[in-house]
Structures are given as structure tokens and as C-alpha cells.
Design a protein around this motif. Structure first.
Motif, PDB file in Angstrom:
ATOM      1  N   THR A  88      -2.180  35.397 -22.180  1.00  0.00           N
ATOM      2  CA  THR A  88      -0.811  34.882 -22.351  1.00  0.00           C
ATOM      3  C   THR A  88       0.194  36.006 -22.175  1.00  0.00           C
ATOM      4  O   THR A  88       1.270  35.809 -21.620  1.00  0.00           O
ATOM      5  CB  THR A  88      -0.597  34.255 -23.752  1.00  0.00           C
ATOM      6  OG1 THR A  88      -0.772  35.297 -24.733  1.00  0.00           O
ATOM      7  CG2 THR A  88      -1.585  33.143 -24.035  1.00  0.00           C
ATOM      8  N   LEU A  89      -0.197  37.208 -22.618  1.00  0.00           N
ATOM      9  CA  LEU A  89       0.718  38.348 -22.461  1.00  0.00           C
ATOM     10  C   LEU A  89       0.928  38.659 -20.996  1.00  0.00           C
ATOM     11  O   LEU A  89       2.042  38.984 -20.561  1.00  0.00           O
ATOM     12  CB  LEU A  89       0.153  39.583 -23.168  1.00  0.00           C
ATOM     13  CG  LEU A  89       0.498  39.727 -24.638  1.00  0.00           C
ATOM     14  CD1 LEU A  89      -0.104  40.987 -25.198  1.00  0.00           C
ATOM     15  CD2 LEU A  89       2.018  39.737 -24.815  1.00  0.00           C
ATOM     16  N   LEU A  90      -0.148  38.586 -20.229  1.00  0.00           N
ATOM     17  CA  LEU A  90      -0.046  38.873 -18.801  1.00  0.00           C
ATOM     18  C   LEU A  90       0.826  37.845 -18.113  1.00  0.00           C
ATOM     19  O   LEU A  90       1.641  38.171 -17.251  1.00  0.00           O
ATOM     20  CB  LEU A  90      -1.439  38.887 -18.167  1.00  0.00           C
ATOM     21  CG  LEU A  90      -2.221  40.174 -18.392  1.00  0.00           C
ATOM     22  CD1 LEU A  90      -3.605  40.060 -17.800  1.00  0.00           C
ATOM     23  CD2 LEU A  90      -1.469  41.362 -17.787  1.00  0.00           C
ATOM     24  N   THR A  91       0.670  36.574 -18.506  1.00  0.00           N
ATOM     25  CA  THR A  91       1.476  35.524 -17.907  1.00  0.00           C
ATOM     26  C   THR A  91       2.952  35.758 -18.209  1.00  0.00           C
ATOM     27  O   THR A  91       3.804  35.751 -17.324  1.00  0.00           O
ATOM     28  CB  THR A  91       1.068  34.142 -18.488  1.00  0.00           C
ATOM     29  OG1 THR A  91      -0.342  34.122 -18.591  1.00  0.00           O
ATOM     30  CG2 THR A  91       1.552  33.026 -17.604  1.00  0.00           C
ATOM     31  N   SER A  92       3.225  36.034 -19.505  1.00  0.00           N
ATOM     32  CA  SER A  92       4.630  36.209 -19.872  1.00  0.00           C
ATOM     33  C   SER A  92       5.190  37.458 -19.217  1.00  0.00           C
ATOM     34  O   SER A  92       6.374  37.575 -18.949  1.00  0.00           O
ATOM     35  CB  SER A  92       4.764  36.295 -21.389  1.00  0.00           C
ATOM     36  OG  SER A  92       4.112  37.464 -21.860  1.00  0.00           O
TER      37      SER A  92
END
Lengths: 473, 473
Positions: free
Chosen positions: B467-471
């Protein structure tokens, strides 16, 4: 034991029991001979033994008497301090002391080891044993860098006794008071800084100053009231003093407790000059009077006092469980503690916490205070009896350390060397001074129960000291 | 468990048992529905679970297959080091990690805690319990500043395994390897000195450099062979490097062991430039292959290597029993050890000595090596399965630490913050660099036995990382 030794002991016992008081005439040689069925020469030999022990003095044509007053050694003089900040020396002498493993063949007067044989410590050994048996989430794992919270809460509670209201969150557990002190010094100072110290002072601090490249300014110290505030103020005017480090309650090695009014005055002075104070309280709980002396920390209002202590003297040194209450320097000190050694050993923390929580700390302390006070009186008496004429001795108000001052030029290092083959070690005075002063002094622990063996060892120290003085003349 | 979760687990078990091999077609949705008496949508839900776990991949019009090869993450890149000596930062992040008490409610991937639940540690807890019960002349009293002689003799014997012939008289016991390292650094350096380090490197050393006012020069480091000797030589030409500190065997955090020929070459270089080497060997005994890697110290001829180690990783960290073999720097190091904390806690020394003497050390070590090696394979597999596509992972040759590298710009500090409410902690990569590099990396311990709970936690870390990578995109 020979006949005359037996007889000497019998008479000695009567004197100690008060059957013969100072100034009393002792039984005649003749009557003792009849009473004990021994020859006159045996009685005379017995009296010679008592004479050696200063328990009997002959008066011409009148027989033997108990000496008028038992000789109590005078107090040591107030020390003079150093003229300027100095580099610390004497590591070799400290090393000599610290390299010794405990042994039955060595009467160790030199190190600050408390008596750990008291039955009041049973609950502690039981706790150590119990926690030692547990594997998971117990003594085997890392704790937090701050130290076990339950233990910190117990310490916070104990600290109320010295007037301190310090919450557990403001305490950090350390590897004994030694690490607390060195961590505090390193957190506050950079190489070249000047640290003012009481004099004589704990050799651990002296060596820490040396190791971290700091200079020590030794302050004149009174054997009853502690450091001279006048001298401190003058020094503050003259030198860039970063920190004052001292042991104001049951001082090591001098034994005094600085009076409360003086502790307050010291704090006011520290505020005026924005001076940080590192207070060593490791012997404070062993004060003979109750309530125990207040700490300087207990008067502190702006967090400038870093209180360092441990259970090494009140309970057992091998636990290496100490603490620091660093006041406003908390962050630096915690960082320095992490850097120095990481978290502190877990098992002793768990055991100490259980020991205190179980209500075993106070009874143990009461017992030890009482025992040490009696041993102090005995040790002072022995020093008076067996040491050279002009020996002076401190009057410890707590703990278990006696400071003995011999005449100028006496060499306690040589004394120690000569005692070693006899299985005795003392702490030479010079290790308590940055500048190597007090070579004519020695520190002797009286933590061990006073037994005939201990008495013989004290006497031996006295005898060897006398030969040194003679050869010195 | 719901029907589809049950079914998914049943299929997963078959895959793990090898009934379906990589590339095999898995049973059709229809046939599974009949076999297990469930609806087609239940089977489809089960397959979705397996897809998520990368245990099944759909092929258009052909059903589900076991993935061709289980994805093994690539190795991290060789690191680049710093251009110049830098001041160390990141204390807050280390503090965050070190303030945590062990707790059942926290899956602690961040700290270097070994597995202490092994039955092979029973003799140790028995010894702790036994010595804990004894009062006089045992765990409660001070030992010598050098540490217990019997323990030092046992350690000297163990050190033969790494090729070292160091007598007990040249060892000093410390409060864990942490104190050994910081004592070595302090004994050798004065503020302003430059210390070269592998990169990434143990945060304890980084913080020690910070605390003592030293600068760190991070050397480029290969994840298989260790520091670049070419880079070290260039650095030695360019900067006044006082000391090299590194962990050449079972490196923390990268896991490599530097080959013997490179250790020899490093020593030759150190001789040419008169460089002292502080060798951290705390994980060396946990190498998976036998015999364990030799230490640099074992090749040392002129005493320039200071070997630091402890039982914190091989046995149990809460004991805080470490040692240093300081070579020709023995005197300075002993002095610094005294200054830092005085003698080391006695009871754990006695217990460890009895544990080794009883022949319990090697069996324990053999067992742990084996367990950790299996856990490593499992952890690498899980990281491959649950972490973002391009996650790279180290191939530890010993110990229980995995280094995971995510793409540039990934923020492991944020990851840690998001994981905290879920009861999970990792070690952010930046604490392993003086300059705060490796923020896109993390270190994860695989010391805990691989259970479904641990798998779920690893998966959670992977999910949050995604999720961090997506954000971040």
C-alpha cells in the motif's frame, strides 16, 4: 591454646563484659595463679598478652589496671584539595585492587564488598533461583534500554525515603552505580572539561575522568561536614567547572553525611553558577540513623541533579543492578547508556524487583545498618589498639568503610605490598585522589563480621604499619 | 474457518507436500466442488486465497496451475558507502526500537533476539537457578574486573573453533558484545577520529560513534563478500582512518561471511596502513556450515585485531555476558572497561561457565543453526510470496536476520509506524547507516519458529509495504 593464652582470654572476656571497668585494678598475679591453678609465670605471660592488646597497663608496685580510657583515634584532618584541575593518575594501583578474585585465603579490607551472608537475603537468592529456572520472556531475554518497569517502580518507591519524588519513567537501570556515574559524566562532559570532586573520592569516578580526558579539581573536604562550599565558590569563579561530582551521604571513603542545610546551600550555589551535580548515593541507604539522610536530589527543583545509585552496597554487588535519575539530562543519559552497553542484565532486575515487592528490602537494610554500626565501633577500637600511636580514623555515619590517616610520609602502597604475602589487602589512600594524594592514608572495609581472624588481620596491618614507620624514621 | 478457507488450506497442504509440483495443473473448480461437496463459488473463493498467496496462478481457459518456479527474491545490490566521513544520526529511530519491552502482543521482527525456548538451554536455566540459590562467594559478590577465570578458560576453548588460540589471560568479560564494542572504540579513539565501517552496520556501533564524537566512513559492501577492499584502500589513502570496525562472519544485517582469502587480504592491508580492526563476531558461531568461518583475529599476528563477541545471540541476550580479546590493546581496553561499568555481573558468568563445561554449548548451537537455517528458507520464501514484486532479500549464511531491500523511495519508517497498531515491529534500514541511508530497506529477524501467526505477520508487513508503494506512485 597454651595455658597463658587461655588465661589472657578469660581476663579479656571479663574486661569486655564490663566486670572490670576503665581504671579498675585487675586481680593480682598471685590470686589469679591460685584461682586458675597455674604458675605465677603463666599469669605474668597472660598479662603480657593483655598489655600488648592495651587491655592492661602495669603500675609500679601496684599490679595491673584496665587503662583509664580506651584510646579512640582522633579524626583525620580536613583535606586541602588541589590548587588547580589536574589529570588523573593511579590506574595501576586501582587495577591491582580490582584484579583480585574473592578468595578464602585473602582478608580483603580493600574492596567495597558488603556482607552478603545475612539470612535476610534468602528471599533474593530464592527469587534469583526461581527466575533463573524460567526460560521464555524472563531472565534470558533482552529488556528495554530503560530497564525493567516493575523494578523502576519499586526503586521510585524506595527513593521516597530519601525525600525524592521521582517517577519510574525518569529512572534508567544501569550496570551498578559505577555505570550510572560514568554514563552521567560522559553524557555531560567533553574531553578537556573540568569536573570538581570531593577529596578523597571514589576511585571509579577518578578513573572515569581519566579515561574520558577530563580534569579533576579536588575540593577541600571536612571529615564531618563534607566539601567546603567556600572553596567550591572560589573554584567556580576561577575555573570553568562543568560538573560537580560528590558523595554527600555516607561518603566513600570518609564516611560523613553532609548536613541538610549544607546540601540546600550547595544547590543554591549550583543554581547561581548553572552547575550540574552528579550525586553518588550508593551508600545512602546504609546510614546508621533513621530516617536516612536526604539526597541533594530531593531538594532539586530544576532537574540539575543526576542521582546515581545501586543495590551493590545495600544488597549485593554481583547483581550489578544500579540506576540513575538524570533529571533534565534524561535524553543524553539514556543515549549514552545505550551506547555504552545496551540493556542491563534482566535476571537480577526481575529478582530484585520481586525481593523489594515482597517487603524484604527494609528488614535486610535495618539488620545491615545495625551490624555495620557495631562493626564500625569495633573496627575503630581495633585501630586505636593496634595501629601506630598517631593513627587517625574517620567516624562513618553509615556504610562499612573506615578511613585511616597515618603520619605524613607513611607509604600505604608499601604497606599493601608487605601485607600481600600475609593474605591481607587494604585500599591505599592515593587511589582516592586524582593527584595521588593521601598516600599516608588507607581505607578499610569493616563489612565482614568481626571475628578473631579479622581482629588478627587488623592487628597485622597495624604491626606492619609500625615497622614501616620505624624504618621510615 | 469458513468453507473456502478450509478448502484453500487443504489444497495448500497438498502443494506443500509435493502432490502438485511447480507447473502442475491443479484440480478443476468443478472436480473440487464434487470432491468436497461445496459450491463452485466456494471453490473459486478458495482459489482466490491461493492466488493471493502465490500458490496458484490462473491460465486463461485452462484453470489453475502451481506457479512454474516459486519466486525467490533477488539479492540486494552492493552498497555504495559514503563519500566522506560523516556524523552519525538516527538515534530517535534506534531508541524507538530499544524502548520496547518483550510482549506477547508484539511480533518483534526488529530486534536481534534469538530463540530462547530451546530445550537445549535447560542446563543453563538449571545452572542459573543453582547458582542463584547460593549466597556466599558466588553470584552475589563482585568478581574481578577481568571477569571470571573459569568462564574465560571456557571461552578460550570455544574460540579454537574459529581458529583463534587466545589464552584466557588475554580475554576480558563484558556486558554483552555491545559493551565490548563500545569499550574497544573508546579505548582506541579520541573525539574527531574517523572510523571506517561496513555499510549497512550494527546500529549499536553507529550510536557509539555518535556518542563519542567520532565520524563514520561507510564502506561499499557486497551482500555476498563484504566490504570492498579497493574502496578501503582508497579511503585509507584519503582519510586519517583510526580504526576499521566490521562484522565479517554472519554479518549483521546483511548475512554474508567474508571469504578467508579476503580476510587475509584485509589484514595485510591493515598492516600496511597500521590500522586497528575491531571485529564483531557475535553471530559467527551461528554459521550454518561447519566448521564455522574463521575470524580475522585467527589470522592476526601482531595483535591489531580486537575481537568482540558474546553469548547474546548464540545463547541468550538477557545474560549480558560478552567478551573482548583486545590483542595488543589489552591495557587500554581493561582500563576503559573498568571506567565504563566496573566488573560484570557474576551469576550469569558462573552459569555460562558451568553450561559450557557441562558440554551443553555445542549441542545447543548445532540445533539452533539447523533451526535458523530452515527458518531462513521459510522467511525468504514468504518475502518472495508476500512482499512487493521487486523486493530483494539477502541470503544469510548464518544467524537469524534477513535484509530486505525495496525500491528507491520506499519509506521503512512509515512502514513501521503503520505496522505498530497491528502489533508488528521491523527494524528500519536507516538505523544501520551513519548517514541515514537504506531507508528503503528493513531488517527482519527470523529467530521465532515459523508458525501461521508469524506467516500472517510477514504477510501483513508485505501488504502494508504494497500500500505504501501504491500511495508512493
Amino acid at each position: 591454646m597454651t595455658l597463658y593464652e587461655n588465661l589472657a582470654e578469660a581476663i579479656e572476656t571479663r574486661i569486655r563484659q564490663g566486670l572490670y571497668r576503665p581504671g579498675d585494678r585487675l586481680p593480682s598475679v598471685r590470686s589469679l595463679g591460685i584461682e586458675h591453678g597455674v604458675s605465677l609465670s603463666t599469669v605474668q605471660q597472660a598479662y603480657r598478652v593483655l598489655e600488648d592488646k592495651r587491655l592492661a597497663v602495669p603500675r609500679a608496685k601496684s599490679g595491673y589496671y584496665v587503662p583509664e580510657t580506651r584510646q579512640v583515634p582522633e579524626l583525620p584532618q580536613a583535606t586541602r584539595g588541589t590548587q588547580r584541575p589536574v589529570d588523573v593518575s593511579q590506574w595501576e594501583q586501582v587495577l591491582d585492587l580490582m584484579s583480585e578474585e574473592p578468595s578464602e585465603h585473602l582478608t580483603q579490607f580493600g574492596r567495597g564488598r558488603p556482607d552478603i551472608d545475612s539470612p535476610t537475603l534468602k528471599p533474593l537468592t530464592r527469587a534469583l533461583s526461581r527466575f533463573g529456572r524460567q526460560q521464555s520472556l524472563s531472565g534470558l531475554t533482552y529488556g528495554s534500554i530503560q530497564g525493567n518497569l516493575q523494578l523502576r517502580e519499586q526503586i521510585a518507591r524506595l527513593m521516597l525515603d530519601s525525600g525524592c519524588q521521582t517517577p519510574a519513567s525518569e529512572l534508567i537501570i544501569t550496570n551498578g552505580c559505577h555505570e550510572a556515574l560514568s554514563t552521567a559524566i560522559r553524557a555531560l562532559c567533553v574531553p578537556g572539561d573540568v569536573v570538581a570532586v570531593d577529596s578523597p573520592a571514589f576511585h571509579g569516578v577518578m578513573q572515569a575522568l581519566k579515561g574520558f580526558g577530563l580534569k579533576a579539581l579536588e575540593l577541600p573536604t571536612d571529615p564531618i561536614e563534607g566539601i567546603s562550599l567556600e572553596a567550591l565558590e572560589m573554584a567556580l569563579e576561577q575555573w570553568p567547572i562543568k560538573v560537580l561530582q560528590l558523595t554527600p551521604s555516607c561518603n566513600n571513603p570518609l564516611g560523613y553525611s553532609m548536613p541538610d542545610h549544607k546540601k540546600r546551600a550547595l544547590l543554591a550555589l549550583a543554581q547561581r553558577y548553572d552547575l550540574a551535580i552528579i550525586e553518588d548515593d550508593v551508600y545512602g541507604d546504609l546510614a546508621y540513623r533513621y530516617p536516612r539522610p536526604r539526597t541533594i536530589k530531593s531538594f532539586d527543583e530544576d532537574g540539575r541533579v543526576l542521582l546515581c545509585s545501586s543495590f551493590s552496597k545495600s544488597i549485593a554487588p554481583g547483581l550489578r543492578t544500579g540506576w540513575i535519575a538524570p533529571g533534565r539530562y534524561y535524553d543524553q543519559v539514556l543515549h549514552m547508556k545505550y551506547m555504552g552497553s545496551g540493556p542491563t542484565a534482566t535476571l537480577p532486575q526481575l529478582a530484585m524487583s520481586a525481593f523489594i515487592e515482597g517487603g524484604h528490602f527494609d528488614p535486610h537494610l535495618r539488620r545491615m545498618r545495625h551490624l555495620y554500626q557495631r562493626s564500625r565501633d569495633q573496627m575503630i577500637e581495633w585501630v586505636g589498639r593496634y595501629f601506630p600511636e598517631n593513627a587517625k580514623a574517620s567516624r562513618p555515619e553509615g556504610s562499612f568503610m573506615l578511613w585511616v590517616e597515618l603520619e605524613e610520609g607513611f607509604d600505604s602502597l608499601r604497606l599493601n605490598k608487605l601485607l600481600r604475602p600475609k593474605g591481607i589487602q587494604i585500599a591505599p589512600g592515593s587511589i582516592f585522589s586524582a593527584a595521588g594524594k593521601y598516600r599516608n592514608c588507607l581505607r578499610m572495609s569493616y563489612a565482614a563480621r568481626p571475628t578473631p581472624q579479622i581482629e588478627a588481620a587488623v592487628r597485622e596491618v597495624g604491626e606492619v604499619a609500625k615497622t614501616l614507620l620505624t624504618s621510615h624514621d
